[in-house]
Design an enzyme around this catalytic site. Structure first.
Site, PDB file in Angstrom:
ATOM      1  N   LYS A   1      -4.659  -2.465  -8.288  1.00 31.75           N
ATOM      2  CA  LYS A   1      -5.120  -2.141  -9.658  1.00 31.75           C
ATOM      3  C   LYS A   1      -4.027  -1.456 -10.464  1.00 31.75           C
ATOM      4  O   LYS A   1      -3.797  -1.805 -11.618  1.00 31.75           O
ATOM      5  CB  LYS A   1      -6.333  -1.195  -9.620  1.00 31.75           C
ATOM      6  CG  LYS A   1      -7.590  -1.797  -9.093  1.00 31.75           C
ATOM      7  CD  LYS A   1      -8.725  -0.776  -9.118  1.00 31.75           C
ATOM      8  CE  LYS A   1      -8.486   0.419  -8.217  1.00 31.75           C
ATOM      9  NZ  LYS A   1      -8.372   0.109  -6.787  1.00 31.75           N
TER      10      LYS A   1
ATOM     11  N   ASP B   1     -13.878   2.458  -5.950  1.00 30.31           N
ATOM     12  CA  ASP B   1     -15.304   2.120  -5.988  1.00 30.31           C
ATOM     13  C   ASP B   1     -16.023   3.005  -6.995  1.00 30.31           C
ATOM     14  O   ASP B   1     -15.589   4.120  -7.245  1.00 30.31           O
ATOM     15  CB  ASP B   1     -15.926   2.323  -4.600  1.00 30.31           C
ATOM     16  CG  ASP B   1     -16.467   1.015  -4.064  1.00 30.31           C
ATOM     17  OD1 ASP B   1     -17.033   0.253  -4.875  1.00 30.31           O
ATOM     18  OD2 ASP B   1     -16.316   0.759  -2.853  1.00 30.31           O
TER      19      ASP B   1
END
Lengths: 270, 347
Positions: free
Chosen positions: A14, A125
């Site tokens: 990411k 998450d």
């Protein structure tokens, strides 16, 4: 102003994708702000010549909120990209999610959330309400999932779809799924698998980024690929991603898969 | 005390765990209670205790200290704030121990309260779990606090005496109820060892194991009674006596436990009850209805028995005097209820 957030499994790329995306966007003459929303605070390092910038939470901790101003938390990096790291508590204590909420409130107060594009780079998450903060009303309206073709990574992406679906159902919510970015591990038929996964969750695969050693080379030189090797094929993929995101008008409410659906999908492509 | 969780029957099953724990710890003299949480959690309780103690002619403020958590402590963890606050509490003059209560916020962020408490502060520091959001009630807070305090005492030699366990320190008649049980025990020449706890000194707690019998304020304290039985081998009676026959059977049960001939005591108590009923003969055969507010089964049964003893006539509610049913501890508590009934009848 376009506000986008990148979510995906921890270690999937990411931050690398976000930094390269921000770099590519900055070359389109856009004013870009990248906000790292992870206590690990390494989102913007490659935009800051390898430097770990002080985080908003570090500053609040040492000086108190009253002693912090806009210029203390925003750092200008590669090609004028403004960088912010939320930071958070030491591992194992306190509440990192509340830290993200406090950071957003402070940035809001400073009027820091401005420019042509804001890129939120979020923890692996959506573990609690705090990490859903970037998806809330007023912040990112387009969520991009970063995933490879590995089952664990798809599983995390599918879970994030659940969060987007839940948030999208709220009154006045503008949070939508913008697409799936395949950051490939190099397994066979990976692109087909991720394309199919994206279709099944009611979205599209917006960009396939192949595995390329140049990413590691750029990182040991503390640069993004866009800066380190602007003429490489990999830099082209990131520029393509930037263009597609700017042109993207296909925003959807995702339909997450049941776990056995997900597993049988993965089996189809083995 | 009802174990029925319906709100109408169970005010003590709905309250805040922290308040239940504070109702205990604030009654241990020579200690400071540290409330680890935002300052409002303490402020609210100080007000409550101050007001209820004034009723009891105790014009002092409870020794409560808050760790005063802010958003910053929530984000980075509140353990440092707790450590600092315990340090302040431990060095106050005359403090023999610090009792540490947790709140919802520290339960949510997972502060390790027990490990901070086990560091060295020069006096014992007792952690008590009292985060209300975990589903606990006022009663659980009380029980947790009593068990934690009991854990600081060691088994010791016993003598022929009785402990009073888990008095409801916020109850309006807490002192009267205690005096009544003390009076009934005195009929059998049994002294009270300690009140666990009501205005009890920290040093006194070490004598907890010295009694041969524990008398619980009510059945909701049975988990505490069981714990004490396991730790000190002390059996318990599960409740203060309720009503006329309840008082007599209490005297009988305690006498039998100690192998005392209780006949004289029972005759004395019967005579007292008869005299009392005579004093209220003006209520005989009056039509009434019983009004139950937050009262348990035992209390209702005791009230029904009392109504029958006075030949009260059960009338249709709304057309006759409504008699309040409340806890009637012993003969004296029953007498106070009769005074309320008389006021209701003559209202």
């Amino acid at each position: 102003m376009k506000q986008i957030a990148l979510y995906g499994k921890g270690g999937i790329g990411k931050s690398t994708t976000s930094a390269n995306l921000s770099s590519a966007l900055s070359h389109r003459d856009l004013s870009v702000l990248q906000i790292g929303c992870d206590p690990k605070r390494d989102s913007t390092r490659m935009l800051m010549q390898g430097r770990f910038i002080p985080t908003v939470m570090d500053l609040v901790r040492t000086r108190g909120e009253a002693g912090v101003s806009l210029s203390d938390v925003v750092f200008t990096g590669y090609n004028g990209i403004r960088c912010v790291e939320a930071g958070g508590p030491e591992p194992g204590v306190g509440c990192a999610g509340r830290g993200i909420i406090a950071t957003f409130q402070l940035l809001e107060k400073f009027g820091a959330l401005e420019g042509d594009v804001i890129v939120y780079d979020v923890l692996g998450d959506v573990v609690c309400g705090g990490f859903a903060m970037p998806m809330r009303e007023g912040y990112a309206q387009e969520i991009y999932l970063v995933t490879s073709g590995e089952l664990m990574s798809l599983y995390a992406a599918n879970n994030i779809c659940k969060a987007v679906q839940r948030l999208a159902s709220r009154v006045k919510s503008k949070c939508r799924l913008g697409g799936v970015i395949c950051n490939a591990k190099g397994q066979p038929r990976e692109e087909d698998l991720v394309t199919e996964f994206a279709r099944r969750v009611n979205s599209t695969m917006i960009q396939y980024i192949p595995r390329d050693h140049i990413v590691q080379q750029a990182e040991v030189n503390q640069k993004t690929v866009i800066e380190f090797a602007p003429d490489s094929a990999q830099a082209g993929h990131y520029r393509s991603l930037a263009g597609r995101i700017m042109d993207n008008s296909s925003l959807t409410i995702p339909s997450p898969l049941e776990i056995d659906e997900l597993e049988s999908l993965a089996r189809e492509f083995i | 005390m009802s174990s029925n969780p319906l709100p109408a029957n169970s005010s003590r099953l709905g309250g805040c765990t922290l308040t239940g724990a504070i109702s205990v710890t604030s009654h241990v003299r020579d200690t400071v209670t540290v409330v680890h949480g935002p300052k409002g959690c303490s402020h609210h309780n100080v007000s409550l205790l101050h007001a209820s103690w004034l009723e009891d002619d105790r014009a002092v403020l409870p020794e409560l200290l808050s760790s005063g958590l802010s958003e910053k402590d929530v984000i980075f963890g509140g353990e440092e704030a707790l450590r600092r606050t315990i340090g302040v509490a431990a060095t106050k003059e005359g403090v023999r121990a610090v009792l540490v209560l947790s709140t919802c916020v520290v339960g949510s962020i997972g502060d390790d309260v027990t490990s901070v408490c086990s560091e060295e502060y020069g006096v014992p520091v007792v952690p008590i779990s009292s985060a209300g959001f975990l589903g606990g009630t006022f009663q659980d807070g009380m029980n947790n606090a009593l068990v934690a305090l009991a854990g600081t005492a060691s088994p010791c030699d016993t003598n022929r005496s009785v402990n009073i366990i888990g008095e409801m320190n916020l109850e309006y008649e807490v002192e009267e109820n205690y005096r009544e049980v003390e009076r009934l025990l005195a009929l059998l020449n049994l002294p009270v060892n300690i009140r666990f706890v009501h205005n009890t000194g920290w040093e006194e707690l070490s004598r907890l194991g010295a009694a041969e019998l524990n008398i619980l304020r009510g059945p909701a304290l049975v988990p505490v009674g069981e714990y004490l039985k396991e730790r000190f081998d002390t059996p318990f009676i599960a409740s203060f006596p309720q009503g006329l026959s309840g008082t007599l059977s209490f005297v009988r049960e305690v006498a039998a436990f100690f192998g005392i001939d209780g006949q004289a005591a029972l005759r004395e108590e019967c005579r007292r009850q008869e005299e009392m009923l005579d004093q209220f003969s003006d209520l005989r055969r009056v039509p009434v209805s019983l009004e139950r507010v937050h009262s348990g089964e035992d209390e209702l049964l005791a009230a029904e028995e009392l109504a029958a003893a006075l030949d009260l006539v059960m009338g249709t509610p709304g057309t006759c005097a409504k008699l309040p049913v409340n806890a009637a501890v012993g003969t004296s508590g029953t007498k106070r209820m009769l005074h309320r009934w008389r006021r209701a009848v003559h209202a």
